[in-house]
Structures are given as C-alpha cells and as structure tokens.
Write a protein that holds these residues in place. Sequence first.
Motif, short mmCIF file in Angstrom:
data_model
loop_
_atom_site.label_atom_id
_atom_site.label_comp_id
_atom_site.label_asym_id
_atom_site.label_seq_id
_atom_site.Cartn_x
_atom_site.Cartn_y
_atom_site.Cartn_z
N VAL A 698 0.86 -1.18 0.00
CA VAL A 698 0.00 0.00 0.00
C VAL A 698 0.89 1.23 0.00
O VAL A 698 1.57 1.52 0.99
CB VAL A 698 -0.93 0.01 1.22
CG1 VAL A 698 -1.80 1.26 1.21
CG2 VAL A 698 -1.79 -1.24 1.25
N CYS A 699 0.92 1.95 -1.10
CA CYS A 699 1.82 3.09 -1.28
C CYS A 699 1.13 4.38 -0.81
O CYS A 699 -0.08 4.55 -1.00
CB CYS A 699 2.26 3.22 -2.73
SG CYS A 699 3.08 1.73 -3.37
N THR A 700 1.92 5.26 -0.23
CA THR A 700 1.35 6.46 0.38
C THR A 700 1.93 7.77 -0.14
O THR A 700 1.33 8.82 0.06
CB THR A 700 1.57 6.43 1.90
OG1 THR A 700 2.98 6.31 2.17
CG2 THR A 700 0.84 5.24 2.53
N HIS A 701 3.09 7.74 -0.77
CA HIS A 701 3.73 8.99 -1.17
C HIS A 701 4.58 8.75 -2.40
O HIS A 701 5.06 7.64 -2.65
CB HIS A 701 4.60 9.54 -0.04
CG HIS A 701 5.08 10.94 -0.28
ND1 HIS A 701 4.23 12.00 -0.45
CD2 HIS A 701 6.32 11.46 -0.39
CE1 HIS A 701 4.91 13.11 -0.65
NE2 HIS A 701 6.20 12.81 -0.63
N LEU A 702 4.77 9.85 -3.16
CA LEU A 702 5.46 9.79 -4.44
C LEU A 702 6.47 10.92 -4.54
O LEU A 702 6.19 12.05 -4.13
CB LEU A 702 4.43 9.89 -5.58
CG LEU A 702 4.93 9.88 -7.02
CD1 LEU A 702 5.42 8.47 -7.38
CD2 LEU A 702 3.80 10.29 -7.96
N ALA A 703 7.67 10.62 -5.06
CA ALA A 703 8.68 11.64 -5.34
C ALA A 703 9.29 11.33 -6.70
O ALA A 703 9.76 10.21 -6.93
CB ALA A 703 9.76 11.66 -4.27
N VAL A 704 9.26 12.30 -7.60
CA VAL A 704 9.73 12.08 -8.97
C VAL A 704 10.81 13.08 -9.33
O VAL A 704 10.92 14.15 -8.75
CB VAL A 704 8.56 12.18 -9.98
CG1 VAL A 704 7.43 11.24 -9.60
CG2 VAL A 704 8.05 13.61 -10.08
N SER A 705 11.62 12.69 -10.32
CA SER A 705 12.64 13.57 -10.88
C SER A 705 12.75 13.27 -12.36
O SER A 705 13.34 12.27 -12.76
CB SER A 705 13.99 13.37 -10.19
OG SER A 705 15.00 14.14 -10.81
N GLY A 706 12.13 14.14 -13.17
CA GLY A 706 12.19 13.94 -14.61
C GLY A 706 13.57 14.10 -15.18
O GLY A 706 13.95 13.41 -16.14
N SER A 707 14.37 15.00 -14.61
CA SER A 707 15.73 15.20 -15.12
C SER A 707 16.62 14.00 -14.83
O SER A 707 17.49 13.65 -15.63
CB SER A 707 16.33 16.46 -14.50
OG SER A 707 16.33 16.37 -13.08
N ARG A 708 16.42 13.34 -13.68
CA ARG A 708 17.19 12.14 -13.34
C ARG A 708 16.51 10.86 -13.81
O ARG A 708 17.09 9.78 -13.72
CB ARG A 708 17.40 12.06 -11.82
CG ARG A 708 18.18 13.19 -11.22
CD ARG A 708 19.59 13.24 -11.71
NE ARG A 708 20.31 11.98 -11.51
CZ ARG A 708 21.55 11.76 -11.89
NH1 ARG A 708 22.22 12.71 -12.51
NH2 ARG A 708 22.13 10.61 -11.67
N LYS A 709 15.25 10.97 -14.27
CA LYS A 709 14.48 9.82 -14.78
C LYS A 709 14.32 8.75 -13.70
O LYS A 709 14.56 7.56 -13.94
CB LYS A 709 15.15 9.23 -16.03
CG LYS A 709 15.26 10.21 -17.18
CD LYS A 709 15.92 9.57 -18.40
CE LYS A 709 16.03 10.59 -19.54
NZ LYS A 709 16.69 10.00 -20.74
#
Length: 755
Positions: A698-709
């Motif tokens: 069950v996932c609760t949070h998201l962190a993304v980085s398009g520049s680092r893919k």
Amino acid sequence: MSQANSMKQIGSRVVGGSVKRMEWSNKMDLIAYGTDRGEVIIQRLSWQKIVTFPSLGEDVAVCSLGWQLDETVLAVGYSNGRVTLLDAEREDQISVLNFEEDIKRVYFSKSIKTSDYRSTYRNRTEHTFDFFLPPLPPLSGIGSSTKMAEEQRSFAKGSPCFLVVITVTGKVHLLLLGALRAGQIDLRQHVLHPDEFAVHDVRLSGDFNAMYALVSDGSELKVLHFHNSVLQKYISPMLHLAVHCANVLETKNYINETIQCIMEAWETVLLEMDNKLTKYANQQPEGSLSADFLELLVFGYATHEIEDFLRDDLTEKGLKKLANSVDLSYSTVESLITKQLQSSGVNMFYFLNSLKGLSRITHFFEPLLSCDATQEALRACGAFLMKILEVQQVIDQCVNDMKLFFSWLCIVILRLHQQDIPEEMSQITPEDTIYLAEYLNSFEDSVVENEDGTVTKRKFNLEKVGQYLESRNLQQIVKSDPHHLWHRLLDENECLRNCSLLFPHQKETSLIQERDKLMSAVDTVFKRPNESISGSFMLNASIICATLPASSDDADQTLVHSSFFVNEEANTDLLVTTINSHETLLLEFNKQFTLLRCVRLNLQPGPFTSEALREDVFSTLRFVDLDFYNESILSILLHSSAQNVDKQSYFLQLTLDATKGKQSQHLMPNNINLLDVAVACHVPDLLEGNSLKPLEGVCTHLAVSGSRKVVTVLSDQCRKMTIFEMEIEDDEDDTEMSQNSLLEISKESATSSNE
C-alpha cells in the motif's frame, strides 16, 4: 529507444523510521527525506548515505523539503516555524529563519535568467567587492572548531531564485536568494470565509510577477491569482540588492561567530583568575583588599593573610603559570579582534556604503532602499569599528597592567621566601610604582548592576575586557585625553558633534551593545523592500475549482493533492489539483494571465470507454499522490478500494498531449466556476497499452525527478522506499516489471472470450 511509460525497479529498502517527506534533487542523484524523529537524511541513488542532519527536538517534525535548482542546498521546514538551509556537500547549516507559525511548505522557485532582466538596469560595479575585499581569515578560537574561509557559505551561490515559505495559517513569505525578504502576503485577508480556510499550495508564476494560491475557502476549493507590479518592475535592481543582502547576512554571521570565539577566550582568562585570585578576595572584608596591597607596595608590609596567600597558595610557580595562561588568552582575544572582527567590520562598512550609494539611485531603488536607513546603518557600523579600536586599546593596557602586577608579585614572593632576586628580573621603577599604586587602588571600584536591580561589587577587578562582552553599559569607562585637539573641537562645536558624516563614539556602551545596534540598523535597511512588495499584491482573479463535501466522513476522499510546473517551452504555467477522490483539474495559464485552458480528468470509465474496461479496476481507483514528471507527463499514484479485496496500489504516467483536444479555453482575468465549464475527460480513454503499473504494498507517497528519470514510492506504513528507473531502453524490456499492466490483461482476456 526509450519509452516514457517504461520503468524498472532498481532497488528498495526499509528505512529505520517512518518517512514523512521525500524530495529528489533537480539535477543530482540525491534524495532527501525526513523521518518521524525529525531527522533529515540525504542519500544517493545507490543508497549511499551522504549526511544526516539531527532533529531539532522531540516534538519538532519535518513538514517540507525543497532543493535549490542545480545546487546542493536543501531548505527544510519544521513544525516549530523554523526554516533551515542545509548544504549537503559541506554537511553544514547555511542559515536559519524563524517564523511565528508552523511551516506548511517550503521550496525554491525555478531559476531566474538574469539576462532577461538586465535590459533596464545594469551596474558594472556589482561584484567589485570580490576585488577590493580580501577573504575573511579563518575562525579559530579556544573551544571552537576552526572554520576555513572557503567554508563561509554564500547565499548568492548558484542560479538566482526565490525561497518561498508557506505557513499553515496562510502567510506566504518570499526571500530572494534565500536572503532578501522580498514580500509577504496573508491569504486569509483575500478569502470570504477566513474562519474556514486552509492553504494547500502557493506558487510563483514563470515570470516571477504573479502568484497562484490553491486554498479552501469555506466549502469551495479556489485558485487565487495575485499580481505584483513592484516585482515585475524592479526585479533587476532587486537581484542586485539581494546579492548585497546575502553578503551582509554572511558578514553578520561571521561577526557573531567571532564574538563567540572572543567570549570563549575571555572566559579562560576569567576562569584562571577566579581559581587563584578572586577566591582569596572574596574571603576578605570589604575595602581591605586594596588597602592591604597598597601597604605591601608602599611600606613593604604584608598582612598575615596576604603573606600566607602569596607564599603557600599562589606560589612563584603558580604565579608564573597564571601569568603565561592569562597572557596566552589575551593574545588570542587580541588576535581575534584585530584580524577577524575588524576585517569583518570593514567588510560590513563596505557593503553598507554600497547600499547607501544605491539608495541615491531613486529611479531604480526608491521602493527598495531608504537613504536615511542606510545612513543610520552606516553610522552604527562606524561606531562599531570605533568600539573595536577602543577594545584593542583596553586589551593592550590590560596586558601591560597584568605584566607589571605579576612581575611585582613575583618579586614579593621571592622576598617572602628570602630568596635573591635574579638580575634578569626587571626592577620596579618609581614611575611603575605610582602607576601600580593607582592600579591597586581600583581593585574594588567595579560595581555591577544585576538584572534584578541589585548591586554587586566585583572584587579583585584586574580584568577590564570582560565588561565589553556584556550587554550592559561599561562599569569602567576609558578616560580620554582632555587636551586632544579633536576632542576639544567636538566639545566646542555642537553642530560638528551632531553631524551625520561623523561616526559617534559612545564611550559608555559595550562592544555587545554596539554589535546589537548595528544588527538592528541592518535589519531596518532590509525592511523596506519587504514592505513595498507586500503592499503591492493585488488579487486578479478567484477561480472556483470544486465544492468540497461538508461531511467529515469524506475527509480522506477529499484530500487535496496538487503540483505546479513552469513550462518554459510553451511559455505557460501548469497547475494540477485533485477535486475529489477520483477527479482532478489540469489548468494551463499563459504568462500574461490572459488565457486559461483547463480539463477535468476522471479516473472512472466514461460513456465511450470500451466494454472490456468498464468493469475493470478503473471504477475503484482513487488518487493518493501526484506530481509533474516533466512538462508533458503527469505522474500519479493510485490505489484500488474495491470491496472484499486487499488494497492494491498503481503507478500511472499520464501523457498530457492526450488531453490537448479536451481542453476548454477561457479569457482571464475572470472569476469563473470550472465545474460548470471544464470538459470532462476519462482517463481510461487516454491511456496507452502499458501505462498503468501495479505496485507492491500500500503506497502512500510519491517523489519524482524527470531530469534524473527516477521515481521513488513510499509504502509499508511509510517505512519502505522503492526506486524505479524511468524511460528505459527497449533492449532492457526484459528487465522491466514482471507483471503486465491490468489494462493489457483485461484486453487479452476480452479478446480470448470473444473468440
């Protein structure tokens, strides 16, 4: 060839505590996360831990994290109203900002391209301080860790940007370069129901002259747009002013650290004398100490108490050790004052003098700087430098007094032991005897007024430097030469004495008092830009995004998630926000705020959704978190809430190009209700074949980085971090996630059943 929605898991790890916030660096392979214990941990993509910044206290939680673009500087917002700028590379703290309310969010805006704002204002002397001012010497004090000159961090490093601080009460603070307070606004004053108000996010526009605020006003979710004419017109001189402000703040920190080192060295002097001399003095009747020593000096007669003290307690060896220790401590104090403190004072004078010059360029700096405030700060800095010179003179006098006093005591001790006085030991001259008699007579002259109003006499007052390191008036004021021509000139000419071009010399104030006056005057200088910009925020439009349910049972399903992105290629600002558990609004504003494009995305199947997907998992999907991966992809974290089935989380990369034909256009500024005009668009109709990815737990949070893919997902009660690599090459497809998306499974099963 890489695919935008392709991904593979490259690692997962269970961390020690519960993770509350995660944030990827914009360009570097660094991720920062805050734990439930209030720690901030920074690690690499390879799970290598770089640095751990400790908690501020048991009840202090990490509320927000924000990286500066292309830099190793991390802004951390805490629940006690503190914002700290941390340097991951040097593992050091740059600056601390304190606010009255708890922090909701803190972040750095995108970089300001200075070339776009230099056409109206250019000053070729902006960085002359690098040429004229030498680097400040390293700080090395007794009991203090040495800080090299290159470790004195600069606020102005990297690309110029704003630090935006949002409090839970709806106050927004802007700090240019993280140093210059460049405006604030209280959102409660611009809503209809301030008692039923909540702020979700506030973002600066791509041109830095406007602000988008996503707030709950009563039962309505709104986007408030504010324009600021001062920010738009004076951004170029503000950048110049912010560099000076950053330099001034660095110098302030250096001055405070230097004074702290001086106080530590002085405390060593005081401790040595307390252990040896003051302990004896406190045992004697009041008024007898000076008389006994004067009798010893003039008549050579020593009382039994002094004789026992000098011969048995102090001893010749102990006296020499005390003299060497005191001399070493005074040398350290004098070195810190003459090198570090005076150099930083000169630097401060240079920066304030430059600000005074800028304040006279009223066409560019009239709303940013006050000529009177800069002049007052310059006078305070001049008074501070004069007090530094006075302290140097007092130290020299104290060193000479101590040497004379200890030399005389050493001779007295040798005579008490009936030993011959060595020839190399200097004899006391008649002039020294007169001077020493005056010195001994002043032992008990020092009277200290305590905070509670009581008065205490300081016995054995050999030391006169310590009074300069206290936040109170001097007890022993340095006597000036009445025959000095400059002093006579000032005494006889009141107009000259009160001239603003002459720096005042306050003889009764201490060094700490002059330092505090200087810091207060400097703070006053930088209040004007904050006041001018704060008063220029104008509400352009109030856009209603949704009507929030009043029932508390639906609180979990009405939780607002939002993200903001500045699309430089299209010259637009993108804002996405959830309006309920399965719907989100995607807004696109042009930089001039004359046109709005919007579309309402619905996770549930629509009337044109294929039969194979109508009864699929889409009907049970709910939003958990979302963030812009880049200008063309929106990353979404979902979970299924189907009855009698364990919760399953999913990850979706939604291509925004698929929504272009579904957008409605509206003229701005305009107060509109988007629920009445936004075109509904169903997500299942927009997805490509393998866009929806099932996740473990069950996932609760998201962190993304398009520049680092890369994408990081938090699961297992916020204790497990899983990292995915995005946009992998086609030849790596065999290493992708082992399960196909539920969308593909549904299509295949539908085809086989039809056959």
